[in-house]
Motif scaffolding. Structure first.
Motif, short mmCIF file in Angstrom:
data_model
loop_
_atom_site.label_atom_id
_atom_site.label_comp_id
_atom_site.label_asym_id
_atom_site.label_seq_id
_atom_site.Cartn_x
_atom_site.Cartn_y
_atom_site.Cartn_z
N ARG A 76 51.28 43.66 43.79
CA ARG A 76 50.59 44.74 42.88
C ARG A 76 50.24 45.92 43.75
NH1 ARG A 76 46.15 42.43 38.64
NH2 ARG A 76 44.78 42.86 40.53
N TRP A 77 50.56 47.09 43.13
CA TRP A 77 49.88 48.21 43.92
C TRP A 77 48.45 48.20 43.38
CZ3 TRP A 77 51.97 50.61 47.77
CH2 TRP A 77 53.19 50.50 47.94
N MET A 78 47.71 48.25 44.74
CA MET A 78 46.14 48.60 44.58
C MET A 78 45.68 49.78 45.02
SD MET A 78 45.20 45.73 43.23
CE MET A 78 43.67 45.42 43.23
N LEU A 79 44.86 50.54 44.46
CA LEU A 79 44.50 51.97 45.07
C LEU A 79 42.94 51.79 45.44
CD1 LEU A 79 46.09 54.24 42.08
CD2 LEU A 79 47.07 53.27 44.24
N ALA A 80 42.41 52.57 46.51
CA ALA A 80 41.36 52.52 46.86
C ALA A 80 40.89 53.90 47.29
CB ALA A 80 41.08 51.46 48.04
N LEU A 81 40.01 54.40 47.03
CA LEU A 81 39.50 55.68 47.66
C LEU A 81 38.80 55.53 49.08
CD1 LEU A 81 37.36 57.35 44.73
CD2 LEU A 81 39.30 58.30 45.61
N THR A 82 39.03 56.44 49.76
CA THR A 82 38.63 56.50 51.24
C THR A 82 37.32 57.18 51.10
OG1 THR A 82 39.51 58.89 51.83
CG2 THR A 82 40.78 56.68 52.24
N ALA A 83 36.46 57.38 51.92
CA ALA A 83 35.12 57.96 52.05
C ALA A 83 35.36 59.64 51.71
CB ALA A 83 34.57 58.07 53.25
N ALA A 84 36.43 60.08 52.28
CA ALA A 84 36.85 61.60 51.86
C ALA A 84 37.28 61.69 50.47
CB ALA A 84 37.94 61.82 52.78
N GLY A 85 37.85 60.62 50.03
CA GLY A 85 38.29 60.55 48.53
C GLY A 85 37.03 60.68 47.70
N ALA A 86 36.15 59.80 48.15
CA ALA A 86 35.00 59.55 47.28
C ALA A 86 34.21 60.94 47.18
CB ALA A 86 34.14 58.43 47.85
N ALA A 87 34.18 61.63 48.38
CA ALA A 87 33.45 63.11 48.30
C ALA A 87 34.36 63.96 47.63
CB ALA A 87 33.31 63.45 49.74
N ALA A 88 35.63 63.84 47.65
CA ALA A 88 36.36 64.96 46.92
C ALA A 88 36.00 64.53 45.18
CB ALA A 88 37.92 64.66 47.30
N ALA A 89 36.06 63.29 45.04
CA ALA A 89 36.10 62.97 43.58
C ALA A 89 34.42 63.41 43.16
CB ALA A 89 36.19 61.48 43.26
N ALA A 90 33.70 63.28 44.03
CA ALA A 90 32.19 63.53 43.38
C ALA A 90 32.09 65.06 43.22
CB ALA A 90 31.17 63.15 44.47
N GLN A 91 32.77 65.89 44.15
CA GLN A 91 32.77 67.34 43.97
C GLN A 91 33.66 67.69 42.49
OE1 GLN A 91 34.29 69.31 47.50
NE2 GLN A 91 32.51 68.78 48.59
N ILE A 92 34.96 66.94 42.50
CA ILE A 92 35.60 67.39 41.36
C ILE A 92 34.54 67.02 39.94
CG2 ILE A 92 37.33 66.41 39.60
CD1 ILE A 92 39.00 66.08 42.19
N GLY A 93 33.81 65.81 39.98
CA GLY A 93 32.96 65.86 38.89
C GLY A 93 31.84 66.56 38.89
N GLU A 94 31.41 67.33 39.48
CA GLU A 94 30.41 68.10 39.64
C GLU A 94 30.93 69.61 38.96
OE1 GLU A 94 28.70 68.54 43.55
OE2 GLU A 94 28.00 66.68 43.38
N ALA A 95 32.26 69.84 39.12
CA ALA A 95 32.94 71.41 38.96
C ALA A 95 32.73 71.30 37.22
CB ALA A 95 34.47 71.36 39.25
#
Length: 95
Positions: A76-95
Motif C-alpha cells: 500500500r502507498w502511504m503518504l506522510a508530510l515532512t516538517a517542511a510539508g506540515a509548515a506549507a500545509a499550515a500556510q495554505i490553511g491560513e490563506a
C-alpha cells in the motif's frame, strides 16, 4: 531551506492534497494510506501520485526539501508530510 513563500506556485490539487494529508495525519498521528486521501479528494490515486511527483520535482528545482514522502508499505502507498510539508500545509490553511 525556504517555505511556501519561496516555493513554486501550487496547483489547486496540490493545495487540497497537502491540506487533506495534514488533517488526516493530525488525526491519526501516522502516515496515511494514499487511497484514503484519494477518496477524500474524489480523485484517482494515480493522479495524486503524479501531482506528488510534479510537486517534488518543482521543490527540488527550487532547492527545497520534499513536502510529502510516499512509501510502499505491505503493498500500500502511504503518504506522510515532512516538517517542511506540515509548515506549507499550515500556510495554505491560513490563506
Amino acid at each position: 531551506m525556504g517555505t511556501l513563500s519561496t516555493a513554486p506556485a501550487l496547483s489547486p490539487l496540490a493545495q487540497h492534497l497537502l491540506t487533506a494529508l495534514a488533517q488526516e495525519q493530525a488525526r491519526t498521528g501516522q502516515a496515511v494510506p494514499l487511497v484514503r486521501i484519494a477518496k477524500r479528494l474524489d480523485a484517482p490515486a494515480s493522479s495524486l501520485l503524479r501531482e506528488l511527483a510534479m510537486l517534488n520535482l518543482l521543490l527540488e528545482q527550487a532547492q527545497q526539501l520534499a513536502w510529502v514522502l510516499a512509501q510502499a508499505v505491505d503493498g500500500r502507498w502511504m503518504l506522510a508530510l515532512t516538517a517542511a510539508g506540515a509548515a506549507a500545509a499550515a500556510q495554505i490553511g491560513e490563506a
